[in-house]
Scaffold this motif. Structure first.
Motif, PDB file in Angstrom:
ATOM      1  N   ILE A 184      -7.466   8.314  -4.797  1.00 44.96           N
ATOM      2  CA  ILE A 184      -7.065   6.902  -4.740  1.00 44.96           C
ATOM      3  C   ILE A 184      -8.112   6.125  -3.956  1.00 44.96           C
ATOM      4  CG2 ILE A 184      -5.322   5.285  -3.872  1.00 44.96           C
ATOM      5  CD1 ILE A 184      -3.302   7.672  -4.110  1.00 44.96           C
ATOM      6  N   ALA A 234       0.796   3.867  -3.064  1.00 41.14           N
ATOM      7  CA  ALA A 234       0.294   5.211  -2.764  1.00 41.14           C
ATOM      8  C   ALA A 234       1.354   6.268  -3.074  1.00 41.14           C
ATOM      9  CB  ALA A 234      -0.141   5.298  -1.305  1.00 41.14           C
ATOM     10  N   TYR A 245      -6.129   8.385   1.673  1.00 42.52           N
ATOM     11  CA  TYR A 245      -5.787   8.654   0.285  1.00 42.52           C
ATOM     12  C   TYR A 245      -6.952   9.153  -0.559  1.00 42.52           C
ATOM     13  CZ  TYR A 245      -1.748   5.904   1.755  1.00 42.52           C
ATOM     14  OH  TYR A 245      -0.661   5.423   2.435  1.00 42.52           O
ATOM     15  N   THR A 257       0.837  -1.201   0.000  1.00 44.32           N
ATOM     16  CA  THR A 257       0.000   0.000   0.000  1.00 44.32           C
ATOM     17  C   THR A 257       0.871   1.250   0.000  1.00 44.32           C
ATOM     18  OG1 THR A 257      -1.841  -1.127   1.105  1.00 44.32           O
ATOM     19  CG2 THR A 257      -1.740   1.281   1.314  1.00 44.32           C
TER      20      THR A 257
END
Length: 261
Positions: free
Chosen positions: A180, A127, A175, A123
């Motif tokens: 996202i 990200a 996010y 992640t």
């Protein structure tokens, strides 16, 4: 006709076999180029060849998801080789069949480093890449029915899959301002090599024939058959595609009707 993921690229951990392989092939069929990350490079290369046979670009590399540096480097390599990516699927994970009284520190550390650490590091890597490139990407994590209901002799495994749901919810909120989305999929009893190993352990532990535990589990499925990797891949494709753009922080069951919660 334009396919749902045409022009997209996906990075998938644990994609050398089982559910990860099925997801790689489904997303490739839907138009995406695929980076196959796996501990076993030969498996990864075989899946890459299957992806290329579907007319998509593929990149195969070794990655240990429990090692932050290894996973970040693999994701950076995939970004470079594919010219960027839009979808990160943190699929890699292991099972553990142990009553809680038998769990030792080494057992705990291994499964948490892979099942939780692998999702966290993947992640992070995705990200950071999405934010740096201004991409409204999708992060998709592997949880489980055991992440909704704790199960005996799968206690620590269940705990790791609950943790994946927590990470998914937290990341979705952190996010969202970048566009996202972060979601998870929660399979049930899937006919893969992982379940073959679970079945072998349960057969030895409980003194039952090989296959009996799997059949018992599958017997409780409302749709009347065991789950296939392709069943999971179909749902992962939905999460990866445009129809799920307004969905984030969720971890739906895809189990054929095992849990009703």
């Amino acid at each position: 006709m334009r396919t749902p993921l045409e022009g997209k690229a996906a990075v998938i951990t644990g994609a050398g076999q089982g559910i990860g392989r099925a997801i790689a092939l489904r997303l490739a069929a839907d138009g995406a180029d695929i980076a196959i990350l796996d501990l076993n490079i030969e498996n990864a290369k075989r899946v890459a060849a299957e992806v290329e046979a579907l007319g998509r670009r593929a990149y195969a590399t070794v990655s240990d998801v429990s090692d932050r540096d290894s996973l970040h480097a693999a994701v950076e390599g995939a970004e470079k080789e594919l010219g960027g990516f839009d979808i990160m699927i943190n699929n890699a994970g292991i099972a553990q069949v142990l009553p809680l009284l038998e769990v030792r520190p080494s057992d705990f550390e291994r499964i948490t480093q892979i099942n939780i650490g692998g999702v966290l590091w993947g992640t992070q890597a995705a990200a950071a890449s999405f934010i740096n490139r201004g991409v409204k990407g999708k992060i998709i994590n592997a949880s489980s029915i055991a992440g909704h209901t704790g199960q005996p002799v799968f206690g620590v495994y269940s705990a790791t899959k609950f943790a994946v749901r927590g990470l998914t919810q937290a990341a979705a909120q952190e996010y969202a301002r970048y566009g996202i989305t972060v979601n998870a999929y929660c399979p049930g009893t899937v006919g893969t090599g992982m379940w073959e190993e679970i079945d072998r352990i349960l057969a030895e532990r409980d003194g039952v024939p090989i296959g009996a535990s799997f059949r018992n589990q599958a017997g409780g499925i409302a749709l009347g058959r065991p789950e296939t990797p392709e069943d999971v891949a179909g749902f992962a494709a939905y999460l990866a595609g445009p129809d799920s753009d307004y969905m984030t922080g969720q971890a739906p069951l895809i189990d054929g009707g095992m849990l009703f919660i």
